[in-house]
Structures are given as C-alpha cells and as structure tokens.
Design a protein around this motif. Structure first.
Motif, PDB file in Angstrom:
ATOM      1  N   ALA A 279      76.670 -35.183  58.289  1.00  0.00           N
ATOM      2  CA  ALA A 279      75.516 -34.337  58.632  1.00  0.00           C
ATOM      3  C   ALA A 279      74.577 -34.172  57.446  1.00  0.00           C
ATOM      4  CB  ALA A 279      76.000 -32.974  59.121  1.00  0.00           C
ATOM      5  N   PHE A 280      75.124 -34.180  56.230  1.00  0.00           N
ATOM      6  CA  PHE A 280      74.285 -34.024  55.049  1.00  0.00           C
ATOM      7  C   PHE A 280      73.348 -35.224  54.850  1.00  0.00           C
ATOM      8  CE2 PHE A 280      76.790 -30.399  53.596  1.00  0.00           C
ATOM      9  CZ  PHE A 280      75.810 -29.650  52.960  1.00  0.00           C
ATOM     10  N   THR A 281      73.641 -36.357  55.484  1.00  0.00           N
ATOM     11  CA  THR A 281      72.717 -37.490  55.376  1.00  0.00           C
ATOM     12  C   THR A 281      71.372 -37.144  56.020  1.00  0.00           C
ATOM     13  OG1 THR A 281      73.526 -38.474  57.454  1.00  0.00           O
ATOM     14  CG2 THR A 281      74.629 -39.136  55.413  1.00  0.00           C
ATOM     15  N   TYR A 282      71.397 -36.356  57.099  1.00  0.00           N
ATOM     16  CA  TYR A 282      70.150 -35.978  57.765  1.00  0.00           C
ATOM     17  C   TYR A 282      69.393 -34.921  56.968  1.00  0.00           C
ATOM     18  CZ  TYR A 282      72.728 -38.378  61.367  1.00  0.00           C
ATOM     19  OH  TYR A 282      73.460 -39.315  62.049  1.00  0.00           O
ATOM     20  N   VAL A 283      70.158 -34.046  56.268  1.00  0.00           N
ATOM     21  CA  VAL A 283      69.504 -33.087  55.388  1.00  0.00           C
ATOM     22  C   VAL A 283      68.779 -33.827  54.270  1.00  0.00           C
ATOM     23  CG1 VAL A 283      69.871 -31.141  53.818  1.00  0.00           C
ATOM     24  CG2 VAL A 283      71.208 -31.308  55.935  1.00  0.00           C
ATOM     25  N   GLY A 284      69.459 -34.818  53.675  1.00  0.00           N
ATOM     26  CA  GLY A 284      68.826 -35.604  52.616  1.00  0.00           C
ATOM     27  C   GLY A 284      67.613 -36.362  53.107  1.00  0.00           C
ATOM     28  N   ALA A 285      67.710 -36.929  54.318  1.00  0.00           N
ATOM     29  CA  ALA A 285      66.570 -37.666  54.870  1.00  0.00           C
ATOM     30  C   ALA A 285      65.381 -36.741  55.099  1.00  0.00           C
ATOM     31  CB  ALA A 285      66.979 -38.339  56.176  1.00  0.00           C
ATOM     32  N   ALA A 286      65.641 -35.527  55.612  1.00  0.00           N
ATOM     33  CA  ALA A 286      64.560 -34.567  55.843  1.00  0.00           C
ATOM     34  C   ALA A 286      63.926 -34.135  54.526  1.00  0.00           C
ATOM     35  CB  ALA A 286      65.091 -33.353  56.592  1.00  0.00           C
ATOM     36  N   MET A 287      64.742 -33.929  53.500  1.00  0.00           N
ATOM     37  CA  MET A 287      64.213 -33.566  52.184  1.00  0.00           C
ATOM     38  C   MET A 287      63.320 -34.667  51.629  1.00  0.00           C
ATOM     39  SD  MET A 287      67.606 -31.855  50.430  1.00  0.00           S
ATOM     40  CE  MET A 287      66.886 -31.961  48.789  1.00  0.00           C
ATOM     41  N   GLY A 288      63.751 -35.920  51.789  1.00  0.00           N
ATOM     42  CA  GLY A 288      62.958 -37.040  51.285  1.00  0.00           C
ATOM     43  C   GLY A 288      61.587 -37.118  51.943  1.00  0.00           C
ATOM     44  N   ILE A 289      61.542 -36.944  53.279  1.00  0.00           N
ATOM     45  CA  ILE A 289      60.254 -36.972  53.978  1.00  0.00           C
ATOM     46  C   ILE A 289      59.385 -35.799  53.546  1.00  0.00           C
ATOM     47  CG2 ILE A 289      59.170 -36.699  56.241  1.00  0.00           C
ATOM     48  CD1 ILE A 289      60.163 -39.470  55.797  1.00  0.00           C
ATOM     49  N   ALA A 290      59.988 -34.606  53.439  1.00  0.00           N
ATOM     50  CA  ALA A 290      59.218 -33.426  53.023  1.00  0.00           C
ATOM     51  C   ALA A 290      58.637 -33.610  51.627  1.00  0.00           C
ATOM     52  CB  ALA A 290      60.108 -32.185  53.068  1.00  0.00           C
ATOM     53  N   GLY A 291      59.366 -34.304  50.756  1.00  0.00           N
ATOM     54  CA  GLY A 291      58.882 -34.499  49.399  1.00  0.00           C
ATOM     55  C   GLY A 291      57.882 -35.618  49.254  1.00  0.00           C
ATOM     56  N   SER A 292      57.744 -36.468  50.269  1.00  0.00           N
ATOM     57  CA  SER A 292      56.841 -37.614  50.160  1.00  0.00           C
ATOM     58  C   SER A 292      55.447 -37.333  50.686  1.00  0.00           C
ATOM     59  CB  SER A 292      57.435 -38.812  50.922  1.00  0.00           C
ATOM     60  OG  SER A 292      57.512 -38.527  52.312  1.00  0.00           O
ATOM     61  N   ILE A 293      55.234 -36.137  51.277  1.00  0.00           N
ATOM     62  CA  ILE A 293      53.953 -35.784  51.902  1.00  0.00           C
ATOM     63  C   ILE A 293      53.407 -34.521  51.243  1.00  0.00           C
ATOM     64  CG2 ILE A 293      52.863 -35.091  54.071  1.00  0.00           C
ATOM     65  CD1 ILE A 293      53.689 -37.963  54.031  1.00  0.00           C
ATOM     66  N   PRO A 294      52.116 -34.495  50.899  1.00  0.00           N
ATOM     67  CA  PRO A 294      51.542 -33.288  50.296  1.00  0.00           C
ATOM     68  C   PRO A 294      51.596 -32.074  51.221  1.00  0.00           C
ATOM     69  CG  PRO A 294      50.064 -35.170  50.048  1.00  0.00           C
ATOM     70  CD  PRO A 294      51.140 -35.582  50.985  1.00  0.00           C
ATOM     71  N   ASP A 295      51.498 -32.294  52.544  1.00  0.00           N
ATOM     72  CA  ASP A 295      51.448 -31.190  53.484  1.00  0.00           C
ATOM     73  C   ASP A 295      52.814 -30.518  53.622  1.00  0.00           C
ATOM     74  OD1 ASP A 295      49.653 -33.528  54.194  1.00  0.00           O
ATOM     75  OD2 ASP A 295      48.677 -31.944  55.347  1.00  0.00           O
ATOM     76  N   ARG A 296      52.779 -29.278  54.080  1.00  0.00           N
ATOM     77  CA  ARG A 296      54.007 -28.543  54.367  1.00  0.00           C
ATOM     78  C   ARG A 296      54.442 -28.859  55.803  1.00  0.00           C
ATOM     79  NH1 ARG A 296      56.622 -24.206  52.137  1.00  0.00           N
ATOM     80  NH2 ARG A 296      57.866 -22.910  53.563  1.00  0.00           N
ATOM     81  N   LEU A 297      55.697 -29.174  55.988  1.00  0.00           N
ATOM     82  CA  LEU A 297      56.198 -29.575  57.297  1.00  0.00           C
ATOM     83  C   LEU A 297      57.197 -28.552  57.814  1.00  0.00           C
ATOM     84  CD1 LEU A 297      56.834 -33.361  56.530  1.00  0.00           C
ATOM     85  CD2 LEU A 297      54.861 -32.375  57.712  1.00  0.00           C
ATOM     86  N   PRO A 298      57.230 -28.307  59.144  1.00  0.00           N
ATOM     87  CA  PRO A 298      58.204 -27.360  59.714  1.00  0.00           C
ATOM     88  C   PRO A 298      59.624 -27.897  59.576  1.00  0.00           C
ATOM     89  CG  PRO A 298      57.017 -28.515  61.455  1.00  0.00           C
ATOM     90  CD  PRO A 298      56.348 -28.889  60.174  1.00  0.00           C
ATOM     91  N   GLY A 299      60.520 -27.046  59.082  1.00  0.00           N
ATOM     92  CA  GLY A 299      61.876 -27.500  58.760  1.00  0.00           C
ATOM     93  C   GLY A 299      62.681 -27.956  59.955  1.00  0.00           C
ATOM     94  N   GLY A 300      62.691 -27.148  61.051  1.00  0.00           N
ATOM     95  CA  GLY A 300      63.498 -27.504  62.216  1.00  0.00           C
ATOM     96  C   GLY A 300      63.101 -28.826  62.835  1.00  0.00           C
ATOM     97  N   PRO A 301      61.835 -28.987  63.224  1.00  0.00           N
ATOM     98  CA  PRO A 301      61.415 -30.284  63.776  1.00  0.00           C
ATOM     99  C   PRO A 301      61.611 -31.445  62.806  1.00  0.00           C
ATOM    100  CG  PRO A 301      59.801 -28.590  64.294  1.00  0.00           C
ATOM    101  CD  PRO A 301      60.765 -27.967  63.342  1.00  0.00           C
ATOM    102  N   LEU A 302      61.459 -31.182  61.500  1.00  0.00           N
ATOM    103  CA  LEU A 302      61.654 -32.254  60.524  1.00  0.00           C
ATOM    104  C   LEU A 302      63.097 -32.718  60.523  1.00  0.00           C
ATOM    105  CD1 LEU A 302      60.622 -34.002  58.229  1.00  0.00           C
ATOM    106  CD2 LEU A 302      61.022 -32.103  56.650  1.00  0.00           C
ATOM    107  N   PHE A 303      64.053 -31.767  60.598  1.00  0.00           N
ATOM    108  CA  PHE A 303      65.465 -32.142  60.677  1.00  0.00           C
ATOM    109  C   PHE A 303      65.744 -32.910  61.966  1.00  0.00           C
ATOM    110  CE2 PHE A 303      69.848 -31.288  62.007  1.00  0.00           C
ATOM    111  CZ  PHE A 303      70.544 -31.766  60.907  1.00  0.00           C
ATOM    112  N   MET A 304      65.170 -32.466  63.086  1.00  0.00           N
ATOM    113  CA  MET A 304      65.358 -33.179  64.353  1.00  0.00           C
ATOM    114  C   MET A 304      64.778 -34.589  64.277  1.00  0.00           C
ATOM    115  SD  MET A 304      66.964 -31.091  66.372  1.00  0.00           S
ATOM    116  CE  MET A 304      66.672 -31.567  68.064  1.00  0.00           C
ATOM    117  N   ALA A 305      63.649 -34.731  63.578  1.00  0.00           N
ATOM    118  CA  ALA A 305      63.062 -36.067  63.414  1.00  0.00           C
ATOM    119  C   ALA A 305      63.980 -36.968  62.604  1.00  0.00           C
ATOM    120  CB  ALA A 305      61.693 -35.956  62.751  1.00  0.00           C
TER     121      ALA A 305
END
Length: 813
Positions: free
Chosen positions: A554-580
C-alpha cells in the motif's frame, strides 16, 4: 454519404455501353470511376466476418474441430468414386474460371479490369497465406484421415484449395460492378457450387474453406475501394427518359446544387413549363444509409431510429407514403408527381418545384417572427397527426416567394410515433432557428404556437447529440448559444428540474473501457490461464506475514501520490490523488513501460486545471525523479550488499554515451536547417517547452516540492523491495535485506525494457534468477517471487479498476 470521385479517366475499351431505363428506353453511358459507400459497407461486413472466424479458429479450437467433424460426417454420404469425379470436375471448373477472368479482359482490352483482378488475386493470396500461418493449429486426425480417404488421394497438407477459393471470391467481387446482373448471379452460383464440392471432397478443413470466402471478398472490396468502381448512377439522359416513361415528359434536366442528404438531386423542366425537383436514390445511397444507421445504432439510443428497410424500393415507397400523408392532412409540402425506376439499380421521386429558397439560403432579415410562427404552425399540424419529420433543419424548410414556409424531404420521417420523437422535432427546429434569430426569439416563437407545455416537454432533447450534423456545425460557430436556448426554455416554460435524455449508447469513456478490457484480455489472459499453478506455488507460505506485505504494498501508492504532488506547482487534493495512484496501477497493466499510468496521470492533472504542457512535463519529471531515485538506491544497495550479491561487474563503455549525444545533436541541427521544421519548432514546440520548463523550474525552486518528488520516488522503490523481502520471509527467508534490495533494484531495471505491461514475465524471470544467483534456494525464490507479484501486480487489479471507475464518476478523469 456521397461517393467520392477518385479516377476521372475512362477505359477506352469500355467507354460506352447501354443502360435500360423506365419501360425500355436505352441510352449511351460514359463510365467514370468512383469510390463508393457500397465498398465501404462490404469492407466492414467481410472484415468483421473474417475477424470473427479467425478469432473463433484461434481461441475456440476444440469447438471448431468438433464442428468440423460434424460437417465432415454430414457430407460423408457419397461413394469415393463419385467424390473423385466431383473433385476432378470442380478442379476443371475452377481452372477454367481462373483462366477466363484473366484472359477475357486482355482479349477485350479492358486493361484496368485486368489490373483489378490481378491485384485482388495477389492480395487474396498474401492474406490467406498469412492467415493460415496465424491460425496454425492441430488438425483433427479423424477429420484429416476421413477427408483423405474420401477423396482417394494422399493427405499432403496442401493449402492451395483455400487460397484458390479466396482468390476466386476476390475476383468475383471485383468483377461484379463491371458485368450485368445475370453474370453476377452466375458467378454467385459458381462460387457456391465450388464451396459445396470443397466441403464434400476437399482435403482442406471446413473452417479454412469457410474462412476463405470472407477473406477473399474483403480483398476484392479493398481493391475496389482503393481504385474506384464504375459509376452506375444514371446520367441526365437516363433521368429524362425515366421521367418520360412515368408520363412526365421533360425538356431539360440538370444537377441541383442543394442539400439533399441521402440522394442525388436534379432540377427538371417539363414540356408544359412545370418545374420538377427530382431525387435519385440507388445502391450507393442505400449503402451510405445503412452505414449511417449502423453508426447511429452503435453510438446512440432513444433517437427513434427504426430498422432499415428491406430494399431500396421499400425505402422509396415509405418516403412517398409519408409525403402523400402529410400533404393530405394539410401540410404545405410539394406535390409528388411520380416514382419510377431509372438505370440498372436506381429509383427516383419527382416533386413539383417550389418557387423560393431553403431557409438556410435566405437572408437573416427574411426570418421574421411571422415566418417562424408559420413554420411552427406546420409543425403543430404534423404533431397533431403524430408524424415525425426527424430532420427538421433549415435546409428542409423552404420559403416561397410569398414568404410562406413549406416542409420538404420526408426521407427520414415516420408515422404513428411516440411523443418523445415528436419532441425531438421541436428541439431540432428551435436549435436551427436560434442560429439565425438568437435564443430568445426562437424560444418565444415556439411557445407562442405550441404552448409552454409542448416546448417544455421537448427540453430533455434540446442537446447537441440530438441535433443533425448541420445544426451542430452551425451551433459551434456560436459558442454558448445552445445553453442560452436551454435557459430561455427553462425560464419561460417554468421547468423546475431538467433531466436530459440519455442518448449515447457508446461514448468516449465506453469506447475507452472496451479498449482497456480488450488490452487486459490480450496481455493478462495468458498469465491468468496459469493461475492454478501460481496458487500452488504460494499456498505453502506463512500467511502471518500477509498484513505486513499488504501494508508495504500500500505504501507504493503513497509514494506514487507524493511523487506526482511534488512534480506539479499546483496544489492537488490528497484523496483523489491517492485514488489516481491506485487507478494508474490498473492502467499501467494495459501498456508497457507504465505508459497507461502516465496517460492517466496527465489526464487527472488536466482535469485539476493544470496546463497540458505543465502536466506532461510534471509526469515526465516524476519519471525522471523515479529514475534518479532508483539509480541512487542501486548504488547504495550494491555497496551495502557488497560483491557477494552479484560478484564483480563493469560499467558500459562511455563512448557509446558520447555517440548517442552526437546523433541527437546532429538530428537537432538538421531540423533547424530545414525552414519548415524550424518554423514548426518556433511556433508550436518552443512555446510548449517554455511552459513545461516554467512548471519544472517552479517545482525545483520550492524545497517542499523537491522533497515530495524525490521522497515519493524513494518511498515507492523502498516499498516495493520491502514487499519482496517480506514475501521471501514468508517462506523462511535466507537473504539479508541489503542483498534482496540489490537484486530487486537491478532486476526491476532490467525488466522495464520488456515490451509487456508491468514487465510481465520479464520481472519474474529477472527476480528469480537474481535471487538464485545471490544464494537463495530456488524452492524458496520461485514461490516468494510469485507471492510478491500476487500482492503488487494481481491483487491491485480490482482496487485499481474500482478507483478508475470512481474517478470517472466524479469527473476526475
């Protein structure tokens, strides 16, 4: 769908011929060559039939063999002597037919036809040969032996019979437009007899014999579509002769440059001066109509389409019936003067001419409120008689010289229809008029005549998908007009809640899901077929480790969500980002190298308002961050594990890196030197790159984003290798964490080069071989790797698909 003229040269040996029209009038016909909807329709039908038969032969082999045995038993009633006679006879007939189809065009100097036949035969030969290799399968011994014994010859496995049948089918399809109906029927009888005899005595299996026909016909239709067929539409002289046969003698006929969808229009003048509007429909128009109906059936529902008519004559008679019915109940529509055959396979309808112009051809200032009320009065009369026009666009409303409207073209009309289809006419006409007079005037005119109830009931169908193509095109030139019209109807009719009718049967999302499921079946089915073996491998595991394995996965998806959040200047919603992130694990299983997940992430970011260039560069930056983290961890774990993990190793020669850079630089300089390429780069590529670099620069200037990017990539990789370590521990362990990490990092890097989703097959092989090389017993390495893949590849499929559906429902994709 009108045929597109492809070739305008005329075959000198076939420039003139005769064509029967009406009661027997004959005319000289000059042939042109056109690309016809008939060939598109045949290409689709024969292509689908071929694909279905190929798929059945490959994937349902046992069932196909069973059917073949039944067919062989069914046709086993003839004695060997009779079968040998039949076999010899059909070989002679096939040889004569093959010679004639080539010799006759040469003797008659019809060189174009000879080229068509040659091309079709060559294409059928190549296609059938390739298909036979593709469907290479085990032959049923009982089928092959009985066929050989029946024919009285040795079973040498020759494939010439099926290929020859495919070539014959291709030749007859190509010949059909060049010969009379009598010869076409003769060809059909010959092919049918040869097919029957092939089933009786041929050494070829029945499935291949049946497959040869659609494959050959597909090749013939493809040749005709590529190079054109003789234009069999009636000429002006044929139209004039047919009108004369119907008691409508004319002095002049010429083509009409008007919008007459589904027909070829003409203007004619009778000898007494009366003007006629003539619609000619033939096999080409019928084929186009069938294609259009199939398209609408696949894409739409609840639009009132009925089944296509059984013949062109039934379609013509239906249009005439509705036109006569409408005129009889008081609708202003042109008088129908006659229906008659014209040419070889066409019919025409002749209407009296109206002195005026269609609504889309008059100036906007002529579309007054009085004119619109007159139009709506005609529509109200149609509604009261439950007659649906079903194509009420401006081109089908004629404005006479006295500014009186006429309703024309009942080709798509229906009688005795339900109320919802009548409502569609109201929506269609309001949308068409709004393009000229605006939303408010269009709505007010309809309400003045029909009332608020009737117009309000039409609102659920006042949507783009319910409108004709011409109306949709006009509305695109007025952004927001349709929405304004909807608001006008809502406000003026007092509609409290609007629930638009669901018209799409297959939208883009549905098509995407079909493609996704098809790809999943293609890539994953072979592995799923071995699922019992995988279960056997992992059933002896210590399942007490399962919670920790699931947590690490499960932590692989947390890491993936963190990577996407860190690659974009905009702020992204956490729940939908994890689902993505969870959904991207599902999408990644449908394309190699994680391309499916990358595409999903780009789409998710765009729906969050991120510029496309920034979204693409952000996903790319996340990938680069993952590579940097992966390479860094490889170095760390190789040093940590020491040489005992893999032994000694060496880096590749640096000169190849320099060579690669030189090639890239040379290609860039060549592109700059070409003016067109340089202009394209400056106008299209550089602005996109500038926006992308701005986004990347903003990310790298913010420490928090950089930490998220690199931290997420590192967590993702560490979570995967921890899952592998725990899976090994479930079978008793045997390797230190550092060694397992080194094996995973190197093995997963190698597996990424495999052209399969998630490195399927390659990942298992690389990890197992790496663990065995590091000293782990293969009785532990094999089930441990399968347990690891079970929780990181297979189990996430269902949660990933559910997340994908959730994101779609909530419009995050």
């Amino acid at each position: 769908m009108e045929p597109t003229e492809a070739i305008t040269d005329v075959d000198p040996a076939h420039q003139e011929g005769s064509e029967r029209t009406g009661d027997g009038a004959r005319e000289v016909v000059t042939r042109r060559y056109v690309r016809s909807p008939q060939d598109v329709l045949r290409l689709v039908v024969f292509g689908v039939a071929s694909l279905l038969l190929i798929a059945a032969t490959i994937w349902l082999e046992e069932a196909v063999v069973g059917v073949e045995e039944d067919i062989v038993a069914l046709f086993g009633f003839l004695s060997p002597a009779i079968e040998r006679v039949l076999n010899g006879s059909v070989e002679i007939v096939a040889a004569l037919a093959a010679v004639l189809v080539f010799v006759v065009p040469l003797v008659t100097r019809r060189y174009r036809l000879f080229g068509y036949i040659f091309a079709a035969n060559a294409l059928a030969f190549v296609s059938m040969s390739g298909i036979q290799r593709l469907v290479d399968r085990e032959t049923s011994p009982s089928v092959a032996n009985e066929l050989a014994e029946r024919a009285g010859i040795t079973n040498n496995g020759t494939s010439s019979g099926s290929i020859g049948l495919a070539q014959m089918a291709a030749a007859f399809i190509v010949l059909a437009p060049f010969v009379s109906k009598r010869w076409r029927r003769t060809g059909a009888v010959i092919v049918s007899l040869i097919l029957l005899v092939r089933l009786l005595v041929s050494l070829r299996l029945p499935a291949e014999v049946f497959l040869a026909l659609p494959v050959g016909a597909f090749c013939g239709a493809l040749v005709l579509l590529a190079f054109g067929r003789p234009d069999r539409r009636p000429t002006l002289a044929a139209v004039a002769a047919a009108l004369g046969d119907a008691g409508l003698p004319v002095s002049e006929v010429h083509p009409a440059s008007v919008d007459a969808r589904g027909s070829t229009p003409y203007f004619a003048t009778m000898t007494d001066g009366t003007g006629l509007f003539v619609k000619v429909l033939g096999s080409q128009e019928r084929a186009a109509d069938l294609l259009f109906r199939v398209y609408r059936f696949i894409r739409f529902k609840n639009v009132g389409d009925d089944r296509p008519f059984s013949s062109l004559r039934r379609a013509i008679e239906h249009e005439a019936l509705i036109a006569l019915l409408a005129r009889d109940v008081g609708i202003r529509t042109p008088r129908l003067r006659g229906i008659v055959d014209v040419g070889a396979d066409s019919m025409l309808l002749a209407y009296e001419m109206i002195d005026g112009a269609s609504l889309d051809g008059v100036s906007d200032d002529r579309v007054t409120d009085e004119l619109m009320r007159s139009i709506w009065a005609q529509i109200e009369d149609l509604r009261s008689r439950r007659i649906a026009h079903r194509d009420l666009r401006r081109a089908n409303v004629f404005v006479g010289s006295d500014d009186v409207p006429w309703i024309i073209d009942f080709g798509f009309s229906e009688a005795a229809v339900p109320q919802t289809i009548l409502d569609a006419d109201v929506a269609q006409m309001m949308a068409s008029l709004s393009v000229v007079v605006g939303a408010e005037r269009a709505a007010v005119a309809a309400i003045d005549v029909l009332g608020t109830d009737a117009v309000g009931e039409a609102l659920p169908r006042l949507q783009a998908k319910a409108l004709s193509g011409a109306t949709q095109t006009a509305l695109k030139q007025h952004p927001g007009l349709l929405e304004d019209l909807q608001r006008q109807v809502i406000d003026r009719c007092g509609v409290e809640q609007v629930e638009f009718v669901a018209l799409e049967r297959a939208n883009r999302k549905t098509i995407l899901m079909v493609v996704v499921l098809a790809l999943a079946t293609y890539f994953l089915f072979p592995q799923l077929a071995d699922l019992p073996g995988i279960v056997d491998q992992v059933e002896d595991a210590n399942w007490g480790w399962t919670p920790l394995i699931i947590l690490a996965s499960a932590f692989t998806y947390v890491g993936a969500a963190m990577g996407i959040a860190g690659s974009i200047p905009d702020r992204l919603p956490g729940g939908p980002l994890f689902m993505a992130s969870v959904a991207s694990s599902f999408a990644s299983k449908l394309a190699p190298a994680g391309l499916g997940g990358m595409a999903l992430n780009v789409r998710f970011l765009q729906k969050q308002g991120v510029d496309r260039a920034v979204a693409v560069s952000g996903v790319g930056l996340n990938t680069v961050g993952g590579i940097v983290g992966h390479v860094t961890l490889i170095g760390v774990f190789l040093v940590w594990a020491g040489r005992d993990a893999f032994g000694s190793f060496s880096l590749p020669d640096p000169k190849w890196f320099v060579v690669g850079l030189a090639i890239i630089a040379a290609m860039f300089l060549i592109g700059i030197a070409i003016p067109g390429t340089r202009r394209m780069m400056s106008e299209k590529l550089l602005p996109v790159l500038a926006r992308a670099f701005d986004g990347v620069g903003e990310v790298l200037r913010r420490p928090s984003k950089t930490i998220l990017l690199l931290g997420g990539s590192t967590l993702l990789t560490l979570a995967y290798l921890t899952t592998l370590y725990l899976s090994i521990a479930a079978f008793g362990g045997g390797l230190p964490f550092a060694t397992v990490g080194a094996v995973y990092l190197v093995g997963s890097a190698v597996a990424q080069a495999a052209p399969t989703p998630g490195g399927l097959g390659a990942m298992e092989a690389a990890l197992i071989s790496g663990l065995v090389a590091a000293g782990l017993d293969d009785t532990i390495a094999v089930p441990a790797v399968f347990l690891y893949r079970l929780f990181t590849f297979w189990v996430p499929v269902l949660p990933g698909w559910l997340s994908f559906q959730w994101l779609q429902r909530h419009e995050y994709l």
